[in-house]
Design an enzyme around this catalytic site. Structure first.
Site, PDB file in Angstrom:
ATOM      1  CG  ASP A  67      -2.180   0.804   1.008  1.00 51.76           C
ATOM      2  OD1 ASP A  67      -2.778   0.671  -0.072  1.00 51.76           O
ATOM      3  OD2 ASP A  67      -2.549   1.571   1.906  1.00 51.76           O
ATOM      4  CG  ASP A  92      -6.576   1.630  -2.255  1.00 49.06           C
ATOM      5  OD1 ASP A  92      -5.864   0.610  -2.225  1.00 49.06           O
ATOM      6  OD2 ASP A  92      -6.118   2.778  -2.135  1.00 49.06           O
TER       7      ASP A  92
END
Length: 233
Positions: A67, A92
């Site tokens: 991430d 996401d």
């Protein structure tokens, strides 16, 4: 003012700096990094659904690496693109949905921790999490930066990884219940805060004019415009 999450992220960046440098030197695609991170997060959601909460927490801790790394590699290799930002934001949402869906399945099927009320809370959490992202994205399409709220994506990821990795179903699952309730409530609070923020902003268009994205008076942006890869959250 820096938040605790900012300090945590900066500390993590220093730790994983060698890995970021390696990926950047070998010109690894940021989109590929994003894809791998999302697949691991979906896998964590599946593990949550099977009831192996502690294992899923550790797996989520690994996905946090991806991430952070995708955006850093994109910036260092000059590959921050509009599509990259769009792709990152889209995946996401897939990751967020997979995690909460996994927890919903856990409470629906686990013979020991079956809990209809927590199923409802998890479903409300999915809606609230998507609203958090949507309200910011829609506000930005109007030229308004609505990055306000008590709970954004980095905080959600931390709360869905660290406590589970350390405690699992400690205290007969009450630690997990508390975290899910906290995430759901704060997601809805954040969505309402952003709605209120945009409402207040648009009440004074003479003082704070907004820019409509498809306004014919606004010159189109070139297709190659640079963009950050961080998702609306």
């Amino acid at each position: 003012m820096p938040t605790p999450t900012d300090y945590l992220k900066n500390g993590a960046l220093r730790v994983i700096e060698p890995a970021i440098g390696f990926l950047a030197r070998h010109n690894v695609s940021p989109n590929a990094i994003t894809t791998v991170g999302t697949l691991l997060t979906v896998a964590a959601g599946v593990v949550y659904a099977t009831g192996h909460i502690m294992t899923a927490g550790w797996l989520m801790a690994v996905t946090a690496f991806f991430d952070v790394v995708d955006g850093e590699v994109a910036r260092r290799t000059g590959r921050s693109t509009v599509f990259g930002a769009f792709y990152d934001s889209t995946l996401d949402r897939v990751a967020d949905g997979a995690l909460m869906a996994g927890l919903t399945v856990f409470y629906a099927t686990n013979p020991v921790h079956h809990n209809i009320y927590m199923m409802v809370v998890c479903l409300l959490g999915i809606i609230g999490t998507f609203l958090v992202s949507y309200t910011r994205a829609r506000a930005e399409s109007l030229g308004i930066d609505a990055k306000v709220g008590v709970m954004q994506r980095p905080e959600r990821i931390v709360l869905l990884s660290a406590p589970q990795a350390l405690f699992g179903l400690f205290w007969n699952g009450w630690v997990l219940i508390g975290i899910i309730v906290l995430l759901t409530v704060t997601a809805w609070i954040t969505a309402v805060q952003r709605i209120a923020f945009v409402h207040g902003f648009t009440q004074h268009p003479d003082k704070k004019p907004i820019r409509i994205i498809n306004d014919p008076a606004s010159p189109p942006k070139p297709a190659g415009i640079s963009a950050t890869r961080r998702a609306q959250s």
